[in-house]
Scaffold this active site. Structure first.
Site, PDB file in Angstrom:
ATOM      1  N   GLY A  94       0.824  -1.200   0.000  1.00  0.00           N
ATOM      2  CA  GLY A  94       0.000   0.000   0.000  1.00  0.00           C
ATOM      3  C   GLY A  94       0.855   1.246   0.000  1.00  0.00           C
ATOM      4  CB  THR A 122       1.556   4.091   4.855  1.00  0.00           C
ATOM      5  OG1 THR A 122       0.388   3.309   5.165  1.00  0.00           O
ATOM      6  CG2 THR A 122       1.115   5.472   4.406  1.00  0.00           C
ATOM      7  NE  ARG A 123      -0.384  -0.938   7.576  1.00  0.00           N
ATOM      8  CZ  ARG A 123      -1.168  -1.753   8.281  1.00  0.00           C
ATOM      9  NH1 ARG A 123      -0.767  -2.251   9.429  1.00  0.00           N
ATOM     10  NH2 ARG A 123      -2.368  -2.079   7.838  1.00  0.00           N
ATOM     11  CG  LEU A 124       5.490  -5.234   1.878  1.00  0.00           C
ATOM     12  CD1 LEU A 124       4.688  -5.401   0.593  1.00  0.00           C
ATOM     13  CD2 LEU A 124       6.986  -5.442   1.610  1.00  0.00           C
ATOM     14  CE  LYS A 125      -2.048  -6.421   6.579  1.00  0.00           C
ATOM     15  NZ  LYS A 125      -3.502  -6.335   6.872  1.00  0.00           N
ATOM     16  CG  ASP A 156      -6.227  -1.154  -2.836  1.00  0.00           C
ATOM     17  OD1 ASP A 156      -6.667  -0.870  -3.976  1.00  0.00           O
ATOM     18  OD2 ASP A 156      -6.039  -0.298  -1.944  1.00  0.00           O
ATOM     19  NE  ARG A 157     -12.214   1.074  -4.836  1.00  0.00           N
ATOM     20  CZ  ARG A 157     -12.730   1.927  -5.718  1.00  0.00           C
ATOM     21  NH1 ARG A 157     -11.926   2.736  -6.412  1.00  0.00           N
ATOM     22  NH2 ARG A 157     -14.034   1.965  -5.924  1.00  0.00           N
ATOM     23  CB  THR A 164      -3.431   6.761   1.944  1.00  0.00           C
ATOM     24  OG1 THR A 164      -2.215   6.178   2.412  1.00  0.00           O
ATOM     25  CG2 THR A 164      -3.177   8.199   1.548  1.00  0.00           C
TER      26      THR A 164
END
Length: 257
Positions: A13, A15-18, A108-109, A130
């Site tokens: 994403g 801000t983050r990588l999961k 992602d959606r 975000t």
């Protein structure tokens, strides 16, 4: 002794990588979230610490910038034999996307919709990252479209950017706050809550039934307690990516990359 998973899922994403292992039965293992927001973050080093030395297949979904995506791909290339990147498709696994140009719907959606549909029934899927995103899918897998707005976190940051005296975080929710920080938290969270509640009411009117409301993303916890009946689904995108990976693996020919 348990075998080390050889397939991994990566949800990148803004801000983050999961990251999470994909087990042989198609289930998603425990996820690790790596923050990459900020110039001081060395994402490649963080990935090296969190991941096994070798991975057979990596499945990646990214809505991050091109530079960040390339950095992750480079880090994965050093330890993966194969990388398969998910992209939004018009029709996939029983879900039909409403967009005339499906590629404009964030992956992602798209993946969250796959996961919600696989769980059964109609669903309103709300992502709180975000951006705040809302997507409606009926029980037959037909996507009715969605909405995009700033998340409460982004609202606070934007206000702080234009008026430095307004704190970018902090405060407690109240219907009518008696403190500036509380008023900021209440206003930004309240705006998001109102959008979700209005969308839920419209979804109920359109479908003739109340869809399940799934919330996922880093900011979901701040909203879910104030939305009666909401279902927290923190791993929904990874769950959808796992479904995408399993369906792709069953198709003939090389994986999408």
């Amino acid at each position: 002794m348990n075998a080390v998973p050889t397939r991994w899922l990566f949800d990148l994403g803004n801000t983050r990588l999961k990251c999470a292992p994909l087990h042989a039965d198609g289930s998603v293992g425990e996820a690790v979230a790596l923050d990459h927001h900020g110039a001081e973050v060395d994402l490649a080093t963080a990935m090296a610490r969190a991941l096994p030395a070798r991975i057979e297949v990596a499945y990646l979904a990214s809505v991050a910038s091109a530079d960040t995506t390339v950095d992750v791909l480079d880090a994965l290339s050093a330890r993966c034999r194969r990388i398969s990147r998910a992209r939004t498709q018009a029709v996939f696994d029983g879900v039909a996307i409403a967009y005339a140009r499906p590629q404009k719907l964030g992956v992602d959606r798209f993946l969250a919709l796959l996961a919600a549909h696989a769980r059964g029934g109609a669903a309103l899927v709300c992502g709180v990252g975000t951006a705040l995103t809302l997507d409606l899918v009926d029980a037959d897998g037909r996507h009715h479209g969605g909405r995009i707005a700033p998340s409460p976190t982004l609202m606070r940051e934007s206000l702080h950017g234009r008026a430095r005296q307004l704190a970018p975080q902090g405060g407690a929710y109240a219907v009518f706050a008696t403190d500036t920080e509380d008023a900021l938290a209440s206003g930004c969270d309240g705006a998001a809550l109102a959008l979700v509640e209005h969308s839920l009411a419209e979804a109920r009117r359109r479908l003739g039934e109340a869809p399940r409301l799934y919330l996922h993303g880093g900011g979901a916890d701040d909203l879910v307690a104030r939305l009666p009946g909401a279902l927290p689904a923190p791993g929904l995108v990874l769950e959808g990516l796992a479904r995408w990976a399993e369906v792709e693996a069953e198709r003939p020919g090389p994986p999408v990359s």
